[in-house]
Motif scaffolding. Structure first.
Motif, PDB file in Angstrom:
ATOM      1  N   VAL A   6       3.854   0.371 -10.262  1.00 45.68           N
ATOM      2  CA  VAL A   6       5.309   0.607 -10.443  1.00 45.68           C
ATOM      3  C   VAL A   6       6.305   0.176  -9.363  1.00 45.68           C
ATOM      4  CG1 VAL A   6       5.246   2.594 -12.030  1.00 45.68           C
ATOM      5  CG2 VAL A   6       5.328   3.021  -9.579  1.00 45.68           C
ATOM      6  N   ALA A   7       5.384  -0.301  -8.363  1.00 43.64           N
ATOM      7  CA  ALA A   7       6.313  -1.279  -7.151  1.00 43.64           C
ATOM      8  C   ALA A   7       6.618  -2.512  -7.930  1.00 43.64           C
ATOM      9  CB  ALA A   7       5.290  -1.353  -5.909  1.00 43.64           C
ATOM     10  N   CYS A   8       7.896  -2.878  -7.656  1.00 40.79           N
ATOM     11  CA  CYS A   8       8.270  -4.186  -7.854  1.00 40.79           C
ATOM     12  C   CYS A   8       7.812  -5.105  -6.938  1.00 40.79           C
ATOM     13  CB  CYS A   8       9.922  -4.319  -7.801  1.00 40.79           C
ATOM     14  SG  CYS A   8      10.564  -6.010  -8.305  1.00 40.79           S
ATOM     15  N   PRO A   9       7.239  -6.429  -7.643  1.00 43.22           N
ATOM     16  CA  PRO A   9       6.251  -7.532  -6.833  1.00 43.22           C
ATOM     17  C   PRO A   9       7.424  -8.304  -5.779  1.00 43.22           C
ATOM     18  CG  PRO A   9       5.981  -7.665  -9.131  1.00 43.22           C
ATOM     19  CD  PRO A   9       7.013  -6.496  -8.971  1.00 43.22           C
ATOM     20  N   HIS A  10       8.787  -8.088  -5.979  1.00 41.91           N
ATOM     21  CA  HIS A  10       9.983  -8.457  -5.104  1.00 41.91           C
ATOM     22  C   HIS A  10       9.861  -7.906  -3.775  1.00 41.91           C
ATOM     23  CE1 HIS A  10      14.272  -8.872  -3.627  1.00 41.91           C
ATOM     24  NE2 HIS A  10      13.659 -10.158  -3.656  1.00 41.91           N
ATOM     25  N   ALA A  11      10.077  -6.759  -3.680  1.00 44.47           N
ATOM     26  CA  ALA A  11      10.317  -5.998  -2.322  1.00 44.47           C
ATOM     27  C   ALA A  11       9.753  -4.613  -2.303  1.00 44.47           C
ATOM     28  CB  ALA A  11      11.992  -5.971  -1.906  1.00 44.47           C
ATOM     29  N   GLY A  12       9.162  -4.198  -3.482  1.00 45.64           N
ATOM     30  CA  GLY A  12       8.338  -2.810  -3.539  1.00 45.64           C
ATOM     31  C   GLY A  12       9.168  -1.640  -3.901  1.00 45.64           C
ATOM     32  N   CYS A  13      10.407  -1.769  -4.576  1.00 44.37           N
ATOM     33  CA  CYS A  13      11.296  -0.864  -4.922  1.00 44.37           C
ATOM     34  C   CYS A  13      10.603  -0.434  -6.248  1.00 44.37           C
ATOM     35  CB  CYS A  13      12.448  -1.374  -5.145  1.00 44.37           C
ATOM     36  SG  CYS A  13      13.420  -1.738  -3.881  1.00 44.37           S
ATOM     37  N   PHE A  14      10.741   1.120  -6.597  1.00 38.30           N
ATOM     38  CA  PHE A  14       9.825   1.736  -7.592  1.00 38.30           C
ATOM     39  C   PHE A  14      10.749   1.308  -8.976  1.00 38.30           C
ATOM     40  CE2 PHE A  14       8.501   4.599  -4.413  1.00 38.30           C
ATOM     41  CZ  PHE A  14       7.102   4.369  -4.637  1.00 38.30           C
ATOM     42  N   VAL A  15      10.224   0.790  -9.887  1.00 38.82           N
ATOM     43  CA  VAL A  15      10.628   0.261 -11.151  1.00 38.82           C
ATOM     44  C   VAL A  15      10.597   1.392 -12.171  1.00 38.82           C
ATOM     45  CG1 VAL A  15       9.997  -1.265 -13.139  1.00 38.82           C
ATOM     46  CG2 VAL A  15       9.467  -2.148 -11.025  1.00 38.82           C
ATOM     47  N   ASP A  16      11.670   1.434 -12.941  1.00 35.48           N
ATOM     48  CA  ASP A  16      11.921   2.537 -13.975  1.00 35.48           C
ATOM     49  C   ASP A  16      12.012   2.096 -15.311  1.00 35.48           C
ATOM     50  OD1 ASP A  16      12.499   4.566 -11.771  1.00 35.48           O
ATOM     51  OD2 ASP A  16      14.622   3.821 -12.024  1.00 35.48           O
ATOM     52  N   PRO A  47       9.085 -12.712  -8.012  1.00 33.38           N
ATOM     53  CA  PRO A  47       8.448 -13.847  -7.914  1.00 33.38           C
ATOM     54  C   PRO A  47       7.199 -13.925  -8.802  1.00 33.38           C
ATOM     55  CG  PRO A  47       7.629 -12.479  -6.008  1.00 33.38           C
ATOM     56  CD  PRO A  47       8.978 -11.868  -6.688  1.00 33.38           C
ATOM     57  N   ARG A  48       7.248 -12.701  -9.584  1.00 31.94           N
ATOM     58  CA  ARG A  48       5.952 -12.666 -10.609  1.00 31.94           C
ATOM     59  C   ARG A  48       6.393 -11.349 -11.438  1.00 31.94           C
ATOM     60  NH1 ARG A  48       3.705 -10.902  -6.021  1.00 31.94           N
ATOM     61  NH2 ARG A  48       2.535  -8.873  -5.906  1.00 31.94           N
ATOM     62  N   GLY A  49       5.388 -11.151 -12.668  1.00 29.60           N
ATOM     63  CA  GLY A  49       5.613 -10.207 -13.273  1.00 29.60           C
ATOM     64  C   GLY A  49       4.916  -8.936 -12.618  1.00 29.60           C
ATOM     65  N   MET A  50       5.104  -7.597 -13.046  1.00 29.66           N
ATOM     66  CA  MET A  50       4.732  -6.479 -12.595  1.00 29.66           C
ATOM     67  C   MET A  50       3.000  -6.421 -12.567  1.00 29.66           C
ATOM     68  SD  MET A  50       6.811  -3.543 -14.749  1.00 29.66           S
ATOM     69  CE  MET A  50       6.065  -2.299 -13.828  1.00 29.66           C
ATOM     70  N   ASP A  51       2.369  -5.939 -11.451  1.00 30.56           N
ATOM     71  CA  ASP A  51       1.188  -6.219 -11.272  1.00 30.56           C
ATOM     72  C   ASP A  51       0.290  -5.255 -12.221  1.00 30.56           C
ATOM     73  OD1 ASP A  51       1.439  -8.011  -9.188  1.00 30.56           O
ATOM     74  OD2 ASP A  51       1.961  -6.686  -7.849  1.00 30.56           O
ATOM     75  N   GLU A  52      -0.732  -5.709 -12.847  1.00 33.54           N
ATOM     76  CA  GLU A  52      -1.447  -4.820 -13.825  1.00 33.54           C
ATOM     77  C   GLU A  52      -2.780  -4.156 -13.095  1.00 33.54           C
ATOM     78  OE1 GLU A  52      -3.711  -5.405 -18.126  1.00 33.54           O
ATOM     79  OE2 GLU A  52      -2.442  -6.922 -17.495  1.00 33.54           O
ATOM     80  N   LEU A  53      -3.029  -3.100 -13.379  1.00 35.98           N
ATOM     81  CA  LEU A  53      -4.095  -2.595 -12.738  1.00 35.98           C
ATOM     82  C   LEU A  53      -5.258  -2.597 -13.621  1.00 35.98           C
ATOM     83  CD1 LEU A  53      -1.951   0.282 -11.030  1.00 35.98           C
ATOM     84  CD2 LEU A  53      -2.752  -1.567  -9.955  1.00 35.98           C
TER      85      LEU A  53
END
Length: 79
Positions: A6-16, A47-53
């Motif tokens: 849930v951390a945005c790949p741009h700056a690490g803010c939480f995505v809702d 710079p990219r989509g959300m990171d899949e785990l």
């Protein structure tokens, strides 16, 4: 089963999740993401989509290997 960090790949803010829009939204810089985590707006600062785990189902439970990735990079680099 798909799990996204849930951390945005741009700056690490939480995505809702925004149910009215049926997508994910980062309130810090207005990045928006599809349900699969891909960037929706090509002008997005992400710079990219959300990171899949990595996720698996074992005996009816969902197990997720949590990991963080470098922010601000177009490449998914584990940290």
């Amino acid at each position: 089963v798909r799990a996204l960090n849930v951390a945005c790949p741009h700056a690490g803010c939480f995505v809702d999740f925004k149910s009215a829009r049926n997508n994910y939204h980062c309130p810090c810089h207005n990045s928006s993401f599809a349900l699969d985590g891909k960037v929706l707006d090509p002008k997005s600062p992400s710079p990219r989509g959300m990171d899949e785990l990595e996720a698996v189902v074992r005996d009816g439970e969902v197990w997720v290997r949590f990991q963080n990735f470098r922010k601000g990079s177009p490449d998914k680099i584990a940290v």
